[in-house]
Structure formats: C-alpha cells, structure tokens
Design an enzyme around this catalytic site. Structure first.
Site, PDB file in Angstrom:
ATOM      1  N   GLU A   1      41.922 -29.989  56.119  1.00 35.26           N
ATOM      2  CA  GLU A   1      41.447 -28.787  55.430  1.00 35.26           C
ATOM      3  C   GLU A   1      39.935 -28.801  55.249  1.00 35.26           C
ATOM      4  O   GLU A   1      39.385 -29.681  54.588  1.00 35.26           O
ATOM      5  CB  GLU A   1      42.139 -28.702  54.066  1.00 35.26           C
ATOM      6  CG  GLU A   1      41.706 -27.546  53.207  1.00 35.26           C
ATOM      7  CD  GLU A   1      42.431 -27.524  51.878  1.00 35.26           C
ATOM      8  OE1 GLU A   1      42.076 -26.681  51.031  1.00 35.26           O
ATOM      9  OE2 GLU A   1      43.353 -28.358  51.669  1.00 35.26           O
TER      10      GLU A   1
ATOM     11  N   TRP B   1      42.422 -33.151  52.220  1.00 33.49           N
ATOM     12  CA  TRP B   1      41.177 -32.494  51.825  1.00 33.49           C
ATOM     13  C   TRP B   1      40.360 -33.486  51.021  1.00 33.49           C
ATOM     14  O   TRP B   1      40.883 -34.150  50.126  1.00 33.49           O
ATOM     15  CB  TRP B   1      41.441 -31.255  50.968  1.00 33.49           C
ATOM     16  CG  TRP B   1      40.156 -30.695  50.415  1.00 33.49           C
ATOM     17  CD1 TRP B   1      39.238 -29.914  51.069  1.00 33.49           C
ATOM     18  CD2 TRP B   1      39.612 -30.937  49.107  1.00 33.49           C
ATOM     19  NE1 TRP B   1      38.176 -29.649  50.248  1.00 33.49           N
ATOM     20  CE2 TRP B   1      38.367 -30.257  49.033  1.00 33.49           C
ATOM     21  CE3 TRP B   1      40.049 -31.651  47.993  1.00 33.49           C
ATOM     22  CZ2 TRP B   1      37.559 -30.273  47.904  1.00 33.49           C
ATOM     23  CZ3 TRP B   1      39.251 -31.678  46.856  1.00 33.49           C
ATOM     24  CH2 TRP B   1      38.031 -30.987  46.813  1.00 33.49           C
TER      25      TRP B   1
ATOM     26  N   HIS C   1      38.228 -20.808  50.910  1.00 31.43           N
ATOM     27  CA  HIS C   1      37.192 -21.748  51.324  1.00 31.43           C
ATOM     28  C   HIS C   1      36.172 -21.168  52.297  1.00 31.43           C
ATOM     29  O   HIS C   1      35.408 -21.918  52.909  1.00 31.43           O
ATOM     30  CB  HIS C   1      37.837 -22.986  51.966  1.00 31.43           C
ATOM     31  CG  HIS C   1      38.491 -23.879  50.970  1.00 31.43           C
ATOM     32  ND1 HIS C   1      38.960 -25.140  51.294  1.00 31.43           N
ATOM     33  CD2 HIS C   1      38.766 -23.718  49.651  1.00 31.43           C
ATOM     34  CE1 HIS C   1      39.499 -25.703  50.225  1.00 31.43           C
ATOM     35  NE2 HIS C   1      39.382 -24.853  49.217  1.00 31.43           N
TER      36      HIS C   1
ATOM     37  N   HIS D   1      46.782 -22.290  53.214  1.00 33.54           N
ATOM     38  CA  HIS D   1      46.797 -22.315  51.762  1.00 33.54           C
ATOM     39  C   HIS D   1      46.465 -20.918  51.271  1.00 33.54           C
ATOM     40  O   HIS D   1      45.335 -20.451  51.406  1.00 33.54           O
ATOM     41  CB  HIS D   1      45.791 -23.323  51.216  1.00 33.54           C
ATOM     42  CG  HIS D   1      46.312 -24.720  51.180  1.00 33.54           C
ATOM     43  ND1 HIS D   1      45.622 -25.770  50.611  1.00 33.54           N
ATOM     44  CD2 HIS D   1      47.477 -25.250  51.633  1.00 33.54           C
ATOM     45  CE1 HIS D   1      46.333 -26.885  50.718  1.00 33.54           C
ATOM     46  NE2 HIS D   1      47.454 -26.592  51.346  1.00 33.54           N
TER      47      HIS D   1
ATOM     48  N   ASP E   1      40.610 -19.896  43.007  1.00 33.10           N
ATOM     49  CA  ASP E   1      42.056 -20.150  43.003  1.00 33.10           C
ATOM     50  C   ASP E   1      42.804 -19.322  41.970  1.00 33.10           C
ATOM     51  O   ASP E   1      43.660 -19.828  41.244  1.00 33.10           O
ATOM     52  CB  ASP E   1      42.352 -21.643  42.790  1.00 33.10           C
ATOM     53  CG  ASP E   1      41.950 -22.480  43.998  1.00 33.10           C
ATOM     54  OD1 ASP E   1      42.445 -22.201  45.090  1.00 33.10           O
ATOM     55  OD2 ASP E   1      41.120 -23.396  43.846  1.00 33.10           O
TER      56      ASP E   1
ATOM     57  N   ASP F   1      48.277 -22.171  46.908  1.00 35.47           N
ATOM     58  CA  ASP F   1      47.300 -23.047  46.267  1.00 35.47           C
ATOM     59  C   ASP F   1      46.498 -22.239  45.258  1.00 35.47           C
ATOM     60  O   ASP F   1      45.486 -21.640  45.586  1.00 35.47           O
ATOM     61  CB  ASP F   1      46.376 -23.666  47.314  1.00 35.47           C
ATOM     62  CG  ASP F   1      45.414 -24.672  46.702  1.00 35.47           C
ATOM     63  OD1 ASP F   1      45.629 -25.072  45.542  1.00 35.47           O
ATOM     64  OD2 ASP F   1      44.447 -25.071  47.386  1.00 35.47           O
TER      65      ASP F   1
ATOM     66  N   ASP G   1      42.349 -22.611  54.104  1.00 36.76           N
ATOM     67  CA  ASP G   1      42.498 -22.196  52.714  1.00 36.76           C
ATOM     68  C   ASP G   1      41.750 -20.880  52.547  1.00 36.76           C
ATOM     69  O   ASP G   1      40.556 -20.786  52.840  1.00 36.76           O
ATOM     70  CB  ASP G   1      41.929 -23.264  51.776  1.00 36.76           C
ATOM     71  CG  ASP G   1      42.195 -22.950  50.305  1.00 36.76           C
ATOM     72  OD1 ASP G   1      41.847 -21.837  49.870  1.00 36.76           O
ATOM     73  OD2 ASP G   1      42.732 -23.820  49.593  1.00 36.76           O
TER      74      ASP G   1
ATOM     75  N   LYS H   1      36.110 -26.789  54.289  1.00 38.46           N
ATOM     76  CA  LYS H   1      35.576 -25.978  53.199  1.00 38.46           C
ATOM     77  C   LYS H   1      34.124 -25.638  53.500  1.00 38.46           C
ATOM     78  O   LYS H   1      33.398 -26.454  54.084  1.00 38.46           O
ATOM     79  CB  LYS H   1      35.682 -26.749  51.878  1.00 38.46           C
ATOM     80  CG  LYS H   1      35.529 -25.884  50.637  1.00 38.46           C
ATOM     81  CD  LYS H   1      35.944 -26.652  49.387  1.00 38.46           C
ATOM     82  CE  LYS H   1      35.969 -25.727  48.169  1.00 38.46           C
ATOM     83  NZ  LYS H   1      36.463 -26.417  46.964  1.00 38.46           N
TER      84      LYS H   1
ATOM     85  N   ASP I   1      35.783 -19.878  45.584  1.00 42.26           N
ATOM     86  CA  ASP I   1      37.034 -20.623  45.543  1.00 42.26           C
ATOM     87  C   ASP I   1      37.549 -20.845  44.122  1.00 42.26           C
ATOM     88  O   ASP I   1      37.617 -21.977  43.641  1.00 42.26           O
ATOM     89  CB  ASP I   1      36.825 -21.957  46.249  1.00 42.26           C
ATOM     90  CG  ASP I   1      38.109 -22.745  46.430  1.00 42.26           C
ATOM     91  OD1 ASP I   1      39.161 -22.124  46.599  1.00 42.26           O
ATOM     92  OD2 ASP I   1      38.033 -23.985  46.397  1.00 42.26           O
TER      93      ASP I   1
END
Length: 418
Positions: free
Chosen positions: A226, A185, A262, A286, A296, A326, A259, A228, A294
């Site tokens: 990955e 990424w 994302h 992820h 997380d 993640d 992810d 985004k 995003d």
C-alpha cells in the site's frame, strides 16, 4: 412492510428489464462479493498487545463516543452485531496488534496460535480473515522509519514482524479455506526535503524481499503493498510511494493496494484500476472517505464511492480486486459506522451492476455518444433502492432505517455498561 417491499421490487424489476437488466442476476452477483470489514473501527486502533500505547506513525482517531471495545470478547461481539445488520457473508481484516496472547509478546514474537481466538470466531461467523502487519505505534518506529531505516537493528525487528504476519495470514487461509490478503503499509519518510531519496527505497526493497522469501501457497495467502502520497510527519517524502509499490507488486507478482484516501484530492482513484490491472496480478482496495486529506471518515454513498464501484463492475475487475474498508470515527456509534460504511459500499456496487453494461459498450464502440449519455443519465433516477431493499430482505437483515433500532438497543444494553 414486506408486501410493500415486494411490490416495489417487482415494479423496479420491470423497469430495469425494459433496458435489458436482469435484477435477479444482479442480486445473485452482488451476493458473491465479499467485502473485508476492518476490525479497528471498533476499538479506535488500540488493539490488545499494547492497548495504552500512543498512536504514532501518522495515525489518529477523533472523538470519544462511549462503548469503545477494550477486550477481545467486546470487539468480536461488536463485530458480530455489525455483521448481523449487513447483507451477505464477508471477511474481517485484523492488524497484528489484535493478537490474543497468554503472556506479553512483542510484534517480532507473534505466532499463528496467538490468533486462534479470531479463527475460532471466524468459523462460528462463517467469515474469512485478512491480515495487516502493524508497522506503527511502537518504540521501534525510530525517527519515522521501520523497514527503510538506516539502522539495521530497526530493520531486522520489522523484517521479523513482517515474516510472522505472513505466517499468521497463511494460518488464516489454511484454517478458513479462504485466501487471506496480507497488507503491508509502512509510515517511513521525512517531514522536510531529504538529500537522498534513492537509498531508503533500496533498503525497503531489500527488507521486503527478505520478508517474502519464504513461499506460501497463494490459495492460503497473498501479499499486498500500500502506497501513500504523503502523511503527517512525512509531508515531503514518503519512501513507499504509489509508484514504488505499484512497481514492486508488478515485479514480485503481488497485489497493489489502492487506498482511496492516499491520493491527491483531485485525482480520480477509480481511473487507476484499469491502468494497473492489465499488467498486475490484482488489487487490494481500501475504501475510505478523505475530507481534504486522508482523514478516514466513514464511507458514504458519494460520487467517489459510486465511481470506484462502478469502474470495478463495468471493467469486470471484481475477480481481480479485494475490496476492504478502512475508516475510523469515534465521534459516533462505532457499530453504526461499520454498518453505514459497508452498506454504502454494497449500494454503490449494486448501482454499478444495475446497468445495461453490454449495450452501453456496444453504443460506445459504435460512437453513439448520444445514447450513451442519455442512458447513463436516466439510470441515475432508476429505482435501485427497491432492489437494495429486496437484497436486504433476502439476506434477513433490516431494511432501510430499521437496523439503527437494533444498534440503539445494543448501545443501551451493552455499550453504555462498559
């Protein structure tokens, strides 16, 4: 307590058997699923190469909970404690910044031997290792660009780092006998509207092609890419978009990384699995929890997580999907964060497995949408928790809330003394 768990499980086993679900087979299937647990929850993404370097590239961690790991032993001990509270045997994801070196090294100088510490630890724990190149928080992240930079010196630095991360991932696979997924990424992009959207992507293609030129046996390692939608500082244009990396993975026979944080907040990430896998080699997932975007947050058993794991189970995609976690939160106990997020993901998988999937597909093909809706609704109140408790018992980990007592004791005896 053990007797109550057994009695509850036997009742749940009977209930599920009535609709054609064999809970013993489900427990065996769940045991086979290895999640890839991320190391960076334990130290707020500082690593050991440049521990005092500011986080850049759109990366940020909130909070200052006591006990953050600052040495390899502290981080590996914290991971070991978390793994002891999570059912099953899994993998651990590392970033390049977690190298344990004898002398200062930069990202373009790393060798497999710099990760011997982690290989030795993984062998002791009986876990596999996945790899991530670290394309952020570094002075060579110039003007927001790495592999797509117009500056050849910048590109060459990151290309070399990418090559070395592949050699490290191959080392993991050779030493541990498990395929190491090497995830890429990069944060490259523009804050405001660019004139030229094509040329940076052409540069990125050339850089990635140079990185993957050296062949490695796939039994040891495979690359994942990955995408985004956007990120902090690259709100208007992300070079490595979802479409870019999905096409790159397809044409290079690599994995595409999805992810969960994302995408646009209204997108159903789970719907993308079956759209890609008929064409692609496989997925790296992820598992994250975006709040607005995003962010997380620690993964919880919410609707999005349930949909993702259910889709993998219903479409029989677990064999094509590597499931990694993640998230990072420094406002709570970091070990508890690992345990909460990982166990939530396992619970979502279990919920997906505890369904008469073959029968549901049959009624669907026969257009009996009434029974399909009835069954999927009734399943929501079936006693999956009793089956989960049994899974924990069989894996010799605490049931219910009991695991928090161990974390609290560890915090008192270890974390608060750092």
């Amino acid at each position: 307590m053990t007797k109550q768990i057994e009695e509850s499980y036997q009742l749940a086993k009977q209930r599920y058997a009535e609709i054609g679900v064999d809970t013993e087979q489900v427990l065996a299937d769940l045991e086979k699923v290895k999640l890839s647990i991320h190391s960076w929850q334990g130290d707020d993404i500082h690593g050991f190469l440049f521990p005092n370097q500011e986080l850049t590239g759109g990366i940020g961690v909130s909070g200052n909970y006591p006990g953050v790991a600052t040495t390899p032993d502290q981080l590996s001990n914290d991971l070991s404690k978390a793994l002891s509270l999570i059912p099953g045997k899994h993998k651990v994801q590392l970033h390049a910044i977690y190298a344990v070196t004898d002398q200062p090294k930069d990202l373009d100088q790393l060798e497999p031997s710099d990760f011997k510490y982690w290989v030795d630890w993984a062998k002791k724990e009986g876990v596999g290792l996945d790899m991530n190149g670290t394309f952020f928080s570094h002075p060579m992240l110039k003007d927001g660009f790495t592999l797509a930079s117009p500056d050849k010196e910048v590109r060459d630095f990151w290309i070399e780092h990418g090559k070395r991360s592949r050699a490290i991932a191959n080392y993991f696979g050779e030493e541990l006998g498990q395929q190491s997924v090497n995830n890429f990424w990069i944060p490259d992009g523009y804050k405001d509207n660019p004139i030229d959207k094509l040329t940076p992507r052409l540069r990125l293609i050339d850089s990635l092609d140079e990185i993957i030129k050296q062949p490695y046996a796939e039994k040891n390692t495979i690359e994942a890419f990955e995408g985004k939608l956007f990120g902090t500082g690259v709100e208007s244009y992300t070079v490595g978009s979802h479409e870019f990396y999905a096409n790159y993975a397809l044409t290079r026979e690599k994995l595409w990384t999805i992810d969960a944080g994302h995408f646009h907040p209204t997108e159903d990430v789970s719907d993308k699995f079956s759209a890609f896998t008929p064409f692609g080699k496989g997925l790296m997932l992820h598992v994250s929890r975006p709040v607005r975007w995003d962010s997380d947050h620690v993964v919880i058993l919410d609707d999005a997580l349930i949909r993702m794991m259910r889709s993998l189970v219903r479409d029989d995609l677990l064999g094509q999907t590597n499931i990694g976690l993640d998230f990072f939160d420094a406002t709570i106990n970091r070990i508890a964060a690992w345990v909460i997020g990982t166990r939530a993901t396992q619970k979502a998988l279990l919920m997906g497995m505890l369904a008469p999937i073959k029968h549901l597909k049959e009624v669907e093909i026969n257009h009996d949408l009434t029974e399909r809706l009835m069954l999927t609704e009734e399943l929501k109140s079936y006693p999956f928790g009793a089956v989960w408790d049994e899974f924990c018992v069989r894996n010799n980990v605490p049931v219910g809330t009991e695991w928090l007592k161990e974390v609290q004791t560890y915090e008192k005896d270890v974390l608060l003394k750092r």
